[in-house]
Design an enzyme around this catalytic site. Structure first.
Site, mmCIF file in Angstrom:
data_model
loop_
_atom_site.group_PDB
_atom_site.id
_atom_site.type_symbol
_atom_site.label_atom_id
_atom_site.label_comp_id
_atom_site.label_asym_id
_atom_site.label_seq_id
_atom_site.Cartn_x
_atom_site.Cartn_y
_atom_site.Cartn_z
ATOM 1 C CE LYS A 115 -3.068 2.582 3.126
ATOM 2 N NZ LYS A 115 -2.141 3.567 3.726
ATOM 3 C CG ASN A 116 2.523 2.647 3.572
ATOM 4 O OD1 ASN A 116 1.395 3.131 3.481
ATOM 5 N ND2 ASN A 116 3.006 2.200 4.716
ATOM 6 N NE ARG A 156 0.120 11.983 6.375
ATOM 7 C CZ ARG A 156 0.135 13.257 6.734
ATOM 8 N NH1 ARG A 156 -1.010 13.915 6.865
ATOM 9 N NH2 ARG A 156 1.263 13.905 6.960
ATOM 10 C CG ASP A 214 -4.990 5.246 9.554
ATOM 11 O OD1 ASP A 214 -6.146 4.933 9.253
ATOM 12 O OD2 ASP A 214 -4.005 4.554 9.295
ATOM 13 C CG ASP A 256 2.242 1.598 9.264
ATOM 14 O OD1 ASP A 256 1.807 2.498 10.010
ATOM 15 O OD2 ASP A 256 2.401 1.749 8.044
ATOM 16 C CG MET A 293 7.418 7.510 14.621
ATOM 17 S SD MET A 293 7.663 6.991 12.923
ATOM 18 C CE MET A 293 9.386 6.472 12.994
#
Length: 435
Positions: A22-23, A97, A121, A320, A342
């Site tokens: 996904k990223n 995002r 998120d 994540d 984070m």
């Protein structure tokens, strides 16, 4: 809102293949805006966030052609810049995002890029300063409408420069990098993100004609070129999904094989799960998790103190997967401190696990201590709501290991990051139903 109904307590068995990352997809898809030529991308995951970005590109005028499952061609030879100033774009751009990463390519190629404050998120503050500070250093003029929460950058010509990033932001590095490849002269980005997905972007851009060196390090040197051409690219498997399936196997005492995982790009993920006592076996390019019928025991540090697992920029452990680590620890032998550095709101889902019977002390917004049950006391089924992608899957794993039938609401959050998760879990024996 959709709901998952999950009957827990069943052991799973079989093979499961991770989806495309996904990223990585969110970065790679934005890069198609850098050239008027055709770019073909393979192994694209069929998930909500990625599909929203593809739709956004289509509304920008990018020609999108689906070639097969997970394979698309893109051609940005007739980009409609007027869409960027439309009311519809202000709605569409807020939907995810990842939309922030269209700004760098648009600025580099067309001299202007706009974006509404993007969504994503609700896991705490996620600043955009790194993105825009870098673009300003390349020569862009920055504007912001506080009333509309609308950002814009414009430049006649970007010029290469040296910059030291305040934070090793992955999306920030990607955005600046995509702008710098068409800038005049040389750009140096120090404290750049260097995770595998960013490396993939660099390799793709170099195949398109960019001149990027230092790939894989935290210092990228980019010699600007006049234009980029087309290419073909295949995305890596999703390391977050791979970690999710490792955790699922351990929590349900299941024997699972995760296929085609690209071991060399997993970094600390296998070793971090091993610290929880989980057996992670390398079989070629697959991961085999045997059934942990006797449970698993958390290692202490060598001086006997309690293990701490924390997140850090690559090659550190990815934030994540901390939610998955936390839920897996609830049934381990021993205790662990989870330190989420984070994002200050990412641990707030633990109240749902506590309702299921987990022993967790939320020390503050960033730290939680987990005292494992060692399967002496199973988690109890309950009704939950998914607050974000990763917490949602953590709750799903908890429900699959729990005694009784659980329901998880707001599963659209899970669908944002996991492709057909209910169908794929049923294929390995899970009792899960989408309502």
């Amino acid at each position: 809102m959709g709901t998952f109904k999950i009957e827990g307590g069943h052991r799973l068995k079989g093979k499961i293949q991770p989806q495309g990352a996904k990223n990585e997809a969110l970065q790679i898809l934005c890069a198609v805006l850098l050239t008027p030529e055709t770019v073909t991308i393979n192994n694209i995951p069929d998930i909500v966030d990625v599909n929203k970005l593809i739709s956004l590109l289509q509304k920008l005028g990018v020609k999108v052609n689906k070639l097969g499952k997970g394979s698309y061609s893109f051609q940005a030879d007739e980009v409609d810049l007027n869409y960027l100033e439309s009311d519809q774009f202000k709605i569409d751009g807020r939907g995810l995002r990842g939309s922030i990463m269209i700004v760098g390519p648009l600025l580099a190629r067309f001299g202007k890029g706009y974006i509404p404050k993007p969504g994503g998120d609700k896991i705490g503050r996620r600043r955009l300063d790194t993105h825009f500070d870098g673009l300003i250093k390349l020569g862009a003029k920055f504007g912001y409408s506080k009333e509309e929460q609308f950002y814009g950058v414009e430049a006649d010509k970007l010029k290469g420069t040296y910059m030291l990033l305040e934070e090793a932001s992955v999306t920030g590095t990607a955005n600046i990098l995509m702008a710098a490849v068409l800038a005049e002269g040389q750009t140096t980005i120090y404290n750049a993100a260097c995770e595998p997905y960013l490396q993939q972007l660099c390799k793709m851009l170099n195949r398109m004609g960019a001149k990027i060196s230092g790939v894989g390090s935290n210092m990228l040197i980019i010699d600007g070129v006049d234009s980029l051409g087309g290419t073909e690219h295949r995305m890596l498997p999703d390391m977050i999904e791979i970690g999710s399936w490792i955790g699922l196997a351990a929590m349900t005492k299941s024997e699972l094989t995760i296929t085609n995982v690209s071991w060399n790009d997993l970094g600390l993920i296998p070793e971090t799960f091993r610290k929880l006592g989980i057996t992670v076996e390398k079989q070629g390019d697959d991961i085999h998790i045997p059934a942990h019928t006797d449970g698993y025991e958390i290692q202490n540090f060598i001086d006997g103190s309690i293990l701490t697992i924390s997140d850090a920029p690559w090659p550190g452990f990815t934030p994540d997967l901390l939610s998955i680590i936390l839920v897996v620890a609830t049934q381990a032998r021993g205790s662990v401190l989870i330190h989420q550095k984070m994002f200050e709101s990412r641990l707030f889902f633990v109240d749902k696990l506590i309702d299921m019977g987990a022993k967790i002390i939320l020390c503050d917004p960033h730290r939680a201590t987990v005292i494992g049950h060692d399967f002496q006391s199973t988690l109890k089924a309950t009704t939950m709501t998914s607050p974000d992608i990763r917490a949602g899957v953590s709750l799903l794993i908890a429900a699959l290991s729990a005694k009784g039938t659980s329901t998880i609401q707001n599963i659209e959050q899970i669908d944002r990051g996991y492709e057909n998760i209910d169908e794929r879990l049923r294929a390995i024996g899970a009792k899960i139903e989408r309502i």
